[in-house]
Design an enzyme around this catalytic site. Sequence first.
Site, short mmCIF file in Angstrom:
data_model
loop_
_atom_site.label_atom_id
_atom_site.label_comp_id
_atom_site.label_asym_id
_atom_site.label_seq_id
_atom_site.Cartn_x
_atom_site.Cartn_y
_atom_site.Cartn_z
N SER A 292 1.08 -1.32 -0.08
CA SER A 292 -0.13 0.61 0.17
C SER A 292 0.57 1.12 -0.25
CB SER A 292 -0.86 -0.30 1.20
OG SER A 292 -1.45 1.50 1.87
N TYR B 111 -1.00 -0.98 10.77
CA TYR B 111 -1.24 -0.73 8.93
C TYR B 111 -0.02 -0.73 8.29
CZ TYR B 111 -3.01 -1.05 4.10
OH TYR B 111 -3.63 -1.32 3.15
N1 LIG Z 1 -8.90 -0.92 -1.13
C1 LIG Z 1 -7.82 0.44 -0.28
O1 LIG Z 1 -7.96 1.30 -0.26
C2 LIG Z 1 -6.53 -0.37 -0.53
C3 LIG Z 1 -5.12 0.36 -0.55
C4 LIG Z 1 -4.32 -0.09 -0.04
C5 LIG Z 1 -3.77 -1.61 -0.33
N2 LIG Z 1 -4.72 -1.94 -0.27
C6 LIG Z 1 -5.04 -3.85 0.31
O2 LIG Z 1 -5.39 -4.62 -1.36
C7 LIG Z 1 -5.17 -5.91 -0.28
C8 LIG Z 1 -6.44 -6.64 -1.12
O3 LIG Z 1 -7.76 -5.61 -0.37
P1 LIG Z 1 -9.15 -5.11 -0.80
O4 LIG Z 1 -9.05 -3.76 -0.61
O5 LIG Z 1 -9.21 -6.11 -1.91
O6 LIG Z 1 -9.88 -5.47 0.55
P2 LIG Z 1 -11.19 -6.59 0.83
O7 LIG Z 1 -12.10 -5.99 -0.95
O8 LIG Z 1 -11.09 -6.11 2.13
O9 LIG Z 1 -10.64 -8.21 0.56
C9 LIG Z 1 -9.68 -8.30 0.94
C10 LIG Z 1 -9.70 -10.06 0.81
O10 LIG Z 1 -9.10 -10.78 2.29
C11 LIG Z 1 -9.45 -11.38 2.24
N3 LIG Z 1 -9.00 -11.97 3.44
C12 LIG Z 1 -9.54 -11.23 4.90
N4 LIG Z 1 -8.69 -11.77 6.05
C13 LIG Z 1 -8.70 -13.42 5.63
C14 LIG Z 1 -8.06 -14.76 6.31
N5 LIG Z 1 -7.96 -14.62 7.48
N6 LIG Z 1 -8.01 -15.27 5.46
C15 LIG Z 1 -7.91 -15.57 4.24
N7 LIG Z 1 -8.56 -14.69 3.60
C16 LIG Z 1 -8.76 -13.60 4.53
C17 LIG Z 1 -10.77 -11.50 2.44
O11 LIG Z 1 -11.61 -12.58 1.94
P3 LIG Z 1 -12.38 -13.36 3.05
O12 LIG Z 1 -13.23 -12.85 3.98
O13 LIG Z 1 -13.80 -14.41 2.42
O14 LIG Z 1 -11.68 -14.02 3.46
C18 LIG Z 1 -11.22 -10.63 1.06
O15 LIG Z 1 -11.13 -11.44 -0.19
C19 LIG Z 1 -5.59 -5.89 1.35
O16 LIG Z 1 -3.90 -6.12 1.82
C20 LIG Z 1 -4.83 -4.34 1.46
O17 LIG Z 1 -4.05 -4.22 2.63
C21 LIG Z 1 -6.19 -1.65 -0.29
#
Ligand SMILES: NC(=O)c1ccc[n+]([C@@H]2O[C@H](COP(=O)([O-])OP(=O)(O)OC[C@H]3O[C@@H](n4cnc5c(N)ncnc54)[C@H](OP(=O)(O)O)[C@@H]3O)[C@@H](O)[C@H]2O)c1
Length: 268
Positions: free
Chosen positions: A141, A154
């Site tokens: 991130s 985070y």
């Molecule tokens: N969205 C943003 O603004 C943003 C910005 C920078 C970086 N990121 C990074 O992008 C990545 C993906 O996030 P996203 O934005 O796509 O959020 P999201 O829609 O909340 O997706 C998170 C994913 O992680 C999985 N997950 C959570 N806990 C888990 C566990 N204990 N075991 C296995 N899987 C797990 C969830 O699936 P289940 O709930 O089905 O397990 C879901 O598929 C993360 O690393 C986040 O830090 C996001």
Amino acid sequence: MSRWRTALVTGASSGIGREIARQAAARGVDVVAVARREDELRTLAREVRDTWGRTVEVLPADLLTAGGLAAVEARLADPDRPVDLLVNNAGFGSLGWFHELPIDREDRQIRLNVLAVTRLASAALAAMVPRGRGGVLNVSSVSGFQPMPTNAVYGASKAFVTSLSQALHEEVRGAGVHVTALCPGFTRTEFQAVAGSDVRSLPPWVWMTSAAVARAGLDAVTRNRAVCVPGAGYRAVATVVDLAPRDVVRRLTALATRASLPAPEAGR
Ligand SMILES: NC(=O)c1ccc[n+]([C@@H]2O[C@H](COP(=O)([O-])OP(=O)(O)OC[C@H]3O[C@@H](n4cnc5c(N)ncnc54)[C@H](OP(=O)(O)O)[C@@H]3O)[C@@H](O)[C@H]2O)c1
């Protein structure tokens, strides 16, 4: 024609991970989809089969459990069904004053964002380096580029992911294996709801789509970029942060983040 044949994507049930799985399939790659919500993974598998004719192997696993982590490590190590791209994407954040946040949630955040990412990268690279081909895309991130008051754990977890990725990128240089840190800014997914952030006041121009982030990440790991920041605006900010004195960056970030949260309960 993609460089990759089989991609294992963690967090493939929503957001950036689901979009990476879709776009990998559209490029002709089979997918091993990992997350806790099996029903979402099965929906993805049907969509991918019907739309792009690729296979999605559904591997439900909670990466916060020893059993879940071991199952995914074993899948990455399986010599009969090689995975040549690992997308280490599952992660979550939390928002608040560190001393007021429940420490168990912060503990889980470190175990998912740091420990699971590290263990899965280890399992993947131990199989890929001897084969002389493979790739690891770690979803970090822009929050990892500077200390993040009110997102302290985070930001620290993502600083770890970016630093680890850059070190591994250099370690495997010349071995036929690519390692890339993908560093998105605000992206519309379930992330903000899970973190408990109220993002209604953010201007529309800060938002990226998970499709744009996924495309940038897949292109970057294919080209073996060490770090990828999707979006011209975020790349400009990352460059300024890189060049500015660290204490100035820290103070400016603190002013911006403090404004977004009510003051802590006591002591201010
Ligand atoms: N969205 C943003 O603004 C943003 C910005 C920078 C970086 N990121 C990074 O992008 C990545 C993906 O996030 P996203 O934005 O796509 O959020 P999201 O829609 O909340 O997706 C998170 C994913 O992680 C999985 N997950 C959570 N806990 C888990 C566990 N204990 N075991 C296995 N899987 C797990 C969830 O699936 P289940 O709930 O089905 O397990 C879901 O598929 C993360 O690393 C986040 O830090 C996001």
